[in-house]
Design an enzyme around this catalytic site. Structure first.
Site, PDB file in Angstrom:
ATOM      1  N   SER A  48      17.403 -12.338  51.859  1.00 42.31           N
ATOM      2  CA  SER A  48      17.522 -11.152  51.527  1.00 42.31           C
ATOM      3  C   SER A  48      16.014 -11.107  50.558  1.00 42.31           C
ATOM      4  O   SER A  48      15.753 -11.196  49.599  1.00 42.31           O
ATOM      5  CB  SER A  48      18.295 -10.168  51.149  1.00 42.31           C
ATOM      6  OG  SER A  48      18.211  -9.223  51.181  1.00 42.31           O
ATOM      7  N   TYR A 108      25.063  -7.256  45.963  1.00 41.18           N
ATOM      8  CA  TYR A 108      24.993  -7.617  46.454  1.00 41.18           C
ATOM      9  C   TYR A 108      23.183  -8.083  46.090  1.00 41.18           C
ATOM     10  O   TYR A 108      23.093  -9.366  46.755  1.00 41.18           O
ATOM     11  CB  TYR A 108      24.461  -6.527  47.995  1.00 41.18           C
ATOM     12  CG  TYR A 108      23.772  -6.845  48.946  1.00 41.18           C
ATOM     13  CD1 TYR A 108      23.688  -8.166  49.949  1.00 41.18           C
ATOM     14  CD2 TYR A 108      22.463  -6.455  49.432  1.00 41.18           C
ATOM     15  CE1 TYR A 108      23.529  -8.221  51.174  1.00 41.18           C
ATOM     16  CE2 TYR A 108      21.460  -7.078  50.482  1.00 41.18           C
ATOM     17  CZ  TYR A 108      22.313  -8.022  50.868  1.00 41.18           C
ATOM     18  OH  TYR A 108      21.206  -8.927  52.669  1.00 41.18           O
TER      19      TYR A 108
END
Length: 703
Positions: free
Chosen positions: A579, A592
């Site tokens: 990500s 996250y």
């Protein structure tokens, strides 16, 4: 001492076909449509014919497009087709008069190959479908409708020392017998002359090859063919009933045979040489277990197959393994090496002056007592079909031994078929394989947007794909769609929560058993959460790390032993879906973003560790892939919109688009292309790298 088991206490019997002709369905069909209907009925019934095997024909009066006159046209299954699934364009159409005139060019058995070259000159109406080598069998017989099939019950008679006598006993002289002759014009002439010299025949058994029969109408021909097969099956079943096959059972089926196959197949695959990696197919059906566990197993396996249809798919002989030595890598490597030496010696003994170069010398069929049958080929469909054809060969051996001694194809005849120049020409006409043919991929989170797009991209270039996802319903929907789009052989699914060690291992075992190993892992399963640090609970923190860090670790660890096997075959590739937030800090996403960062660093560590084994590990970092994403359908969308102070509707997509340097949306297909680059040989010299697919974000620059 025989071991009696529920599977093989008595011989497996032959299925007895019945007519499936539907008069109502056939009533309005034109002559060529009736031929197709008859062909599809025959070919879709595996008790009648094998995949791709057999051929059918009809002589139909048509209008000649050149003269406008009526002329007789032979419609016959074209080269390379399958009568069970073919359409009208699968038939060759040829002027019957021209076909009969070809005999003026025939000077004897040495002219078989030459005669094939004349067939295109007989083409009717510019039909591009090439005529098959069996065309003379149909054209030289004077009958309107002809079927030539080779089902197991028929080949069992044709490949037995007692076959000719059994043929007389079953049909009382109505079915003739011709000794073995390779398919071609000479066999057509011999057949024609034999039938002419024996009026009243209703068909002819071709030794080692099959049966050919005829009738005046499409329906009568179909039902005649089915009845002949039923007669043979019933006769053989009477002689097999209540008796053990193949001398009785010596080795019982192992209850752990699927797990044994999952462990064995990657190891065999890793020892196989060649330009392309192999795909495997495992079968533990009743026929395979009955055969490999029998007293006569080794004697019969060493003989090889009989029917040319079987032989071309299965090679000169199978490789047999000792079930007590399957954990011994040195033993497996030596067995494969010895098989290749055996095949090379066979080639050298039998080659002609104009024979094509020796082809792949690895075994196609591997047989293991108590375990079953494993087949290998460069693509999954061919591996599956090879297994099915060897299953046919097992049935043939069982029936042949029930009435006499099984007779395999003569070695030189077998070679001349395998290395037939016409067969070589057919192979050379085949299209070049796609880049990932022979490769096996496992994609976690395979039912999601990025996972499904990635799987589709890999499938499109020829890979086999195991979808792993915890949502069984969604995964099955995606798998079924891909099976329809790319074919049922190349895609499978396994329910897997990547945080569960046992489920992860089971998914990789499924992949090994279904396809033979692993070359590509795409670790994609993920979640997302957004919360300020004081609102981040231990449960939320652990959930992110369980999926995004531990999940990636568990999947990579399970892939490792399978991938290490492939070092000599060009290595393997792991791709982590990271990500942008694993590189650039994100507001209200500490759990996250830090878990993604952990996964990214894990990839770098694995790249270092895997290089010596040919395992490349790279990362693709997406950003704001909203389309098709399950993550963005949940709370994450609202949470991220809140963190940026905007509406969670269309404003969110516009926010991310405008935030990017290129002002463009990032789609699942964009991520799939980056994954493909790392998975393919295009990046064969890249490991430990990252690609950002984020439409440009300076904060996430990796250098």
């Amino acid at each position: 001492m025989n071991v009696q088991t529920s599977i093989s206490a008595v011989a497996t019997l032959f299925a007895v076909p019945v007519s499936r002709w539907d008069d109502a369905a056939a009533a309005a069909m034109r002559p060529e449509e009736l031929l197709l209907y008859r062909s599809n009925l025959l070919g879709s019934d595996l008790t009648v014919t094998n995949f791709g095997g057999g051929n059918t024909s009809a002589k139909i009066v048509e209008t000649d497009p050149l003269t406008g006159e009526q002329t007789e046209v032979l419609w016959v299954k074209g080269s390379g087709g399958d009568i069970g699934s073919m359409k009208l364009d699968g038939f060759s159409t040829l002027y019957q008069a021209k076909l009969l005139g070809l005999e003026a060019h025939y000077g004897g058995p040495d002219d078989d190959d030459k005669m094939v070259g004349y067939l295109p000159h007989c083409t009717f109406n510019l039909n591009p479908r090439a005529a098959s080598i069996d065309t003379p069998l149909h054209s030289l017989l004077p009958f309107a409708h002809v079927d030539h099939v080779h089902p197991d019950a028929i080949i069992a008679l044709a490949a037995s020392s007692g076959g000719e006598a059994a043929t007389r006993e079953i049909w009382g002289g109505k079915i003739g017998w011709l000794p073995w002759k390779r398919p071609g014009y000479t066999l057509g002439v011999q057949l024609r002359d034999y039938v002419k010299a024996n009026p009243g025949l209703e068909g002819v058994m071709l030794a080692g090859h099959g049966i050919i029969c005829w009738a005046d109408t499409a329906k009568a021909c179909y039902e005649h063919t089915v009845q002949l097969i039923a007669d043979a099956a019933t006769y053989l079943n009477d002689r097999l009933a209540g008796k053990p096959a193949f001398g009785g059972q010596a080795v019982a089926p192992n209850p752990d045979r699927a797990a044994i196959a999952a462990d064995l197949m990657p190891r065999l695959r890793g020892f196989m040489t060649g330009a392309r990696t192999k795909l495997g197919h495992f079968s533990d059906d009743a026929e395979a277990l009955e055969f490999v566990g029998s007293d006569d197993f080794q004697r019969l396996a060493d003989l090889g197959t009989s029917c040319p249809d079987h032989f071309l798919r299965t090679k000169i002989a199978p490789l047999t393994l000792d079930p007590a030595r399957l954990q011994d890598d040195a033993y497996l490597a030596e067995k494969l090496s010895s098989y290749r030496d055996m095949y090379a010696a066979y080639y050298d003994r039998c080659k002609r002056g104009n024979s094509p170069a020796m082809r792949d010398s690895n075994p196609v069929v591997v047989l293991v007592p108590g375990v079953g049958r494993i087949t290998f080929a460069t693509d999954k469909t061919t591996a599956r079909l090879a297994g099915e054809f060897y299953g046919n060969a097992i049935n043939v051996m069982r029936g042949a031994e029930a009435i006499g001694d099984y007779s395999a194809l003569d070695e030189q005849e077998a070679f001349d078929i395998e290395y037939w120049l016409l067969e070589e020409a057919k192979l050379q006409r085949m299209p070049k394989p796609k880049p990932l043919v022979g490769k096996i991929a496992l994609v976690t989170g395979g039912a999601g947007g990025i996972g499904a797009a990635t799987a589709a991209r890999l499938l499109a270039d020829g890979a086999c794909v195991m979808l792993a996802d915890r949502d069984a319903g969604a995964m099955e929907q995606v798998r079924a769609g891909f099976a329809k789009q790319f074919g049922k052989d190349v895609v499978r699914g396994s329910v897997c929560d990547v945080t569960d060690e046992a489920q992860v291992q089971a998914a990789f075992d499924d992949c090994a058993c279904e396809f033979g190993g692993l070359d590509i892992l795409v670790a994609n399963a993920g979640i997302a959460s957004s919360a300020a640090i004081e609102d981040t609970t231990i449960a939320l923190w652990d959930r992110n790390y369980d999926v995004l860090a531990k999940g990636y670790f568990l999947t990579a660890r399970a892939a490792w032993p399978l991938m290490k096997r492939m070092k000599a075959q060009g290595g393997s590739s792991i791709v982590f879906i990271g990500s942008k937030n694993g590189v650039a800090a994100a507001t209200n996403a500490s759990a996250y973003a830090s878990a993604k960062a952990a996964a990214n660093h894990l990839a770098r560590c694995l790249a270092l560790e895997g290089a010596g084994s040919g395992i490349r590990v790279n990362v693709v970092n997406p950003d704001a892939v909203i389309q098709g994403s399950k993550i963005w359908d949940g709370d994450w969308r609202k949470e991220r919109a809140g963190a940026h102070g905007i509406d969670s509707g269309k404003e969110l997509e516009e926010h991310y688009r405008q935030r990017s340097m290129l002002k463009r949306d990032v789609l699942p297909l964009d991520i799939a292309e980056a994954v493909y680059f790392f998975a393919s040989d295009m990046s064969a010299k890249s490991t430990g790298n990252m690609i950002n697919v984020d439409a440009g974000n300076a904060q996430a620059f990796t250098r």
